[in-house]
Scaffold this motif. Structure first.
Motif, PDB file in Angstrom:
ATOM      1  N   PHE A 136      25.607  47.720  21.671  1.00  0.00           N
ATOM      2  CA  PHE A 136      24.399  47.423  20.874  1.00  0.00           C
ATOM      3  C   PHE A 136      24.255  48.224  19.595  1.00  0.00           C
ATOM      4  N   ASN A 137      25.102  49.230  19.449  1.00  0.00           N
ATOM      5  CA  ASN A 137      25.067  49.989  18.203  1.00  0.00           C
ATOM      6  C   ASN A 137      23.662  50.491  17.875  1.00  0.00           C
ATOM      7  N   LYS A 138      23.114  50.069  16.721  1.00  0.00           N
ATOM      8  CA  LYS A 138      21.808  50.614  16.312  1.00  0.00           C
ATOM      9  C   LYS A 138      20.639  50.056  17.138  1.00  0.00           C
ATOM     10  N   ASP A 139      20.880  49.014  17.901  1.00  0.00           N
ATOM     11  CA  ASP A 139      19.798  48.445  18.721  1.00  0.00           C
ATOM     12  C   ASP A 139      19.730  49.048  20.125  1.00  0.00           C
ATOM     13  N   THR A 140      20.573  50.064  20.368  1.00  0.00           N
ATOM     14  CA  THR A 140      20.659  50.619  21.727  1.00  0.00           C
ATOM     15  C   THR A 140      19.297  51.085  22.241  1.00  0.00           C
ATOM     16  N   ASN A 141      18.552  51.805  21.411  1.00  0.00           N
ATOM     17  CA  ASN A 141      17.279  52.358  21.904  1.00  0.00           C
ATOM     18  C   ASN A 141      16.264  51.290  22.271  1.00  0.00           C
ATOM     19  N   SER A 142      16.272  50.172  21.531  1.00  0.00           N
ATOM     20  CA  SER A 142      15.288  49.147  21.883  1.00  0.00           C
ATOM     21  C   SER A 142      15.661  48.504  23.222  1.00  0.00           C
ATOM     22  N   ILE A 143      16.961  48.444  23.528  1.00  0.00           N
ATOM     23  CA  ILE A 143      17.390  47.953  24.848  1.00  0.00           C
ATOM     24  C   ILE A 143      16.948  48.948  25.923  1.00  0.00           C
ATOM     25  N   SER A 145      14.859  42.920  25.720  1.00  0.00           N
ATOM     26  CA  SER A 145      14.132  43.456  24.559  1.00  0.00           C
ATOM     27  C   SER A 145      13.617  42.341  23.645  1.00  0.00           C
ATOM     28  N   ILE A 146      14.207  41.171  23.695  1.00  0.00           N
ATOM     29  CA  ILE A 146      13.800  40.079  22.810  1.00  0.00           C
ATOM     30  C   ILE A 146      13.179  38.923  23.588  1.00  0.00           C
TER      31      ILE A 146
END
Ligand SMILES: C[S@@+](CC[C@H](N)C(=O)[O-])C[C@H]1O[C@@H](n2cnc3c(N)ncnc32)[C@H](O)[C@@H]1O
Length: 428
Positions: free
Chosen positions: A148-155, A412-413
């Motif tokens: 997820f790269n930069k989206d890791t925290n939202s996951i 997350s989405i």
């Protein structure tokens, strides 16, 4: 129950879940149900708090563990007791409640000078800004980062939320009728936003109501799992092989998606198949599902082979948070091999022109995109079918998140269990 008795009950169930988690396949849900059966006097409000807190603690497990290691190592209390206290004080922000729970009756924890110091020490901790980074052990953190790269925290954040309670009807035309009936028991129920078959409950249906709905053929099935099945592309007259049918969550719907289909179901674990037989008995699609206890006995070429493969289950860790504690780096590598072998086996059962459907309830790239891409590389007779068009037809929504032809459902989405679905057509 007094608050003190509740804290001790949560601690005791948690301790049992943790003692079983590594060496057995026992689920937190079953441990909790067994505890309820033995403690029938516990009312529904108390049950709700006990189960919410138990699952909450398991979802925050690594974060809480990290807090103990970094801030509270000098205190020597039982691990599960510490987890409960830290969860209530820091995550639920309920210091007063915990303080007043001590000595509040014969079944409450006993206060001591050392415990009071411990409670105050917890209260004085402030969660660091990057507390989400300790959501998982290092190896898993790296897997998420790779995926997820930069989206890791939202996951990570989304995996700390409660899971939904979704049901599905068999045909979209039944949904309004069942929904209006459900509203009598659950005024906060809503229709699921993406699946045309789903209804999202705000609380569990009682056994009495479940029995009442039997005739409407409702099934408990998360919206993500409904969508994965709908996206399998079932067409009229097809012979479908469901290779990892498990307890049949998807098989029953597969059998109902088009006229004149035949679904052959099998699984590595014949005990799981027994559950399909049970569900099957109150299902109308009796005539078009055939169950094979042993896949070696299957001799056919199917139009569609469904591989809902065993995986980390990371897409459903909101629902089964104990699984993230159970999984190890070694198990994960073994799972990748099992997935590759199932894909190879599935290909052999497929007709030319047929489609292989690869499904995981995992969020991790190595189990998803990487598996499918490596399969395609080694099997030049297969090509990936773009699922975006089916998504637009079924869901009628802009919430397609994948940059490739696969479908990805993210907690997350899409706020459902996470799923990955790929469709591979055999063209020669
Ligand atoms: C994700 S679950 C399937 C869930 C099921 N399709 C549903 O919708 O409820 C994966 C299933 O794969 C089965 N399995 C594990 N290893 C297998 C193998 N080598 N071949 C076939 N099935 C296997 C497991 O027993 C399990 O039931």
């Amino acid at each position: 129950m007094t608050p003190g008795a509740k804290l001790l009950a949560i601690e005791s169930i948690l301790s049992e879940v943790l003692s079983k988690v590594i060496n057995t396949s026992a689920s937190a849900d079953n441990t909790l149900k067994t505890w309820y059966r033995k403690n029938k006097y516990v009312g529904s409000k108390d049950r709700k708090e006990i189960s919410n807190s138990l699952f909450g603690i398991l979802r925050y497990y690594f974060i809480l563990n990290n807090i103990i290691n970094f801030n509270l190592k000098s205190f020597d209390f039982k691990f599960s007791f510490q987890l409960v206290l830290i969860y209530y004080i820091l995550i639920k922000n309920n210091y007063e409640y915990v303080l007043n729970s001590f000595d509040d009756g014969p079944y409450a924890p006993k206060m001591s000078e050392k415990k009071l110091k411990y409670l105050e020490a917890i209260k004085n901790i402030s969660l660091s800004n990057n507390y989400l980074n300790s959501s998982f052990p290092n190896w898993l953190y790296e897997e998420f980062l790779y995926s997820f790269n930069k989206d890791t925290n939202s996951i990570f954040k989304s995996l700390l939320n409660e899971a939904n309670i979704d049901i599905r009807v068999t045909n979209a035309s039944q949904r309004d009728y069942v929904f209006n009936k459900i509203l009598k028991y659950d005024q906060l129920a809503v229709k699921t936003p993406f699946s045309p078959l789903g209804i999202r409950l705000s609380k569990r249906l009682s056994l009495k109501h479940i029995k009442e709905f039997k005739n409407e053929l409702i099934e408990f099935q998360d919206e993500g799992s409904q969508l994965a099945t709908l996206l399998s592309g079932v067409k009229e007259g097809e012979v479908i092989l469901d290779l990892c049918a498990g307890a049949g969550g998807k098989s029953l719907l597969l059998a109902a998606l088009a006229n004149n289909v035949k679904v052959i179901v099998t699984d590595f674990d014949s005990n799981r198949l027994n559950k399909i037989k049970l569900r099957h008995s109150w299902n109308k699609q009796k005539n078009n599902i055939e169950i094979y206890d042993n896949y070696h006995n299957i001799n056919l070429y199917a139009d569609r082979v469904i591989c809902d493969v065993p995986c980390s289950g990371s897409g459903s860790w909101r629902r089964r948070p104990e699984e993230k504690i159970r999984i190890s780096n070694n198990n994960f590598s073994d799972l990748l091999l099992v997935q590759q072998n199932i894909l190879k086996r599935a290909a052999k059962f497929l007709k030319v022109g047929g489609e292989l459907v690869y499904i995981t309830c995992s969020l991790l790239k190595k189990e998803n995109e990487d598996q499918v891409e490596s399969f395609i590389k080694n099997n030049s007779k297969f090509q990936i079918v773009d699922l975006k068009y089916s998504w637009d037809n079924i869901v009628n929504s802009k919430s397609w998140v994948s940059k490739k032809k696969f479908c990805k459902l993210l907690p997350s989405i899409h706020n459902c269990d996470g799923f990955f679905i790929a469709l591979l057509r055999k063209f020669e």
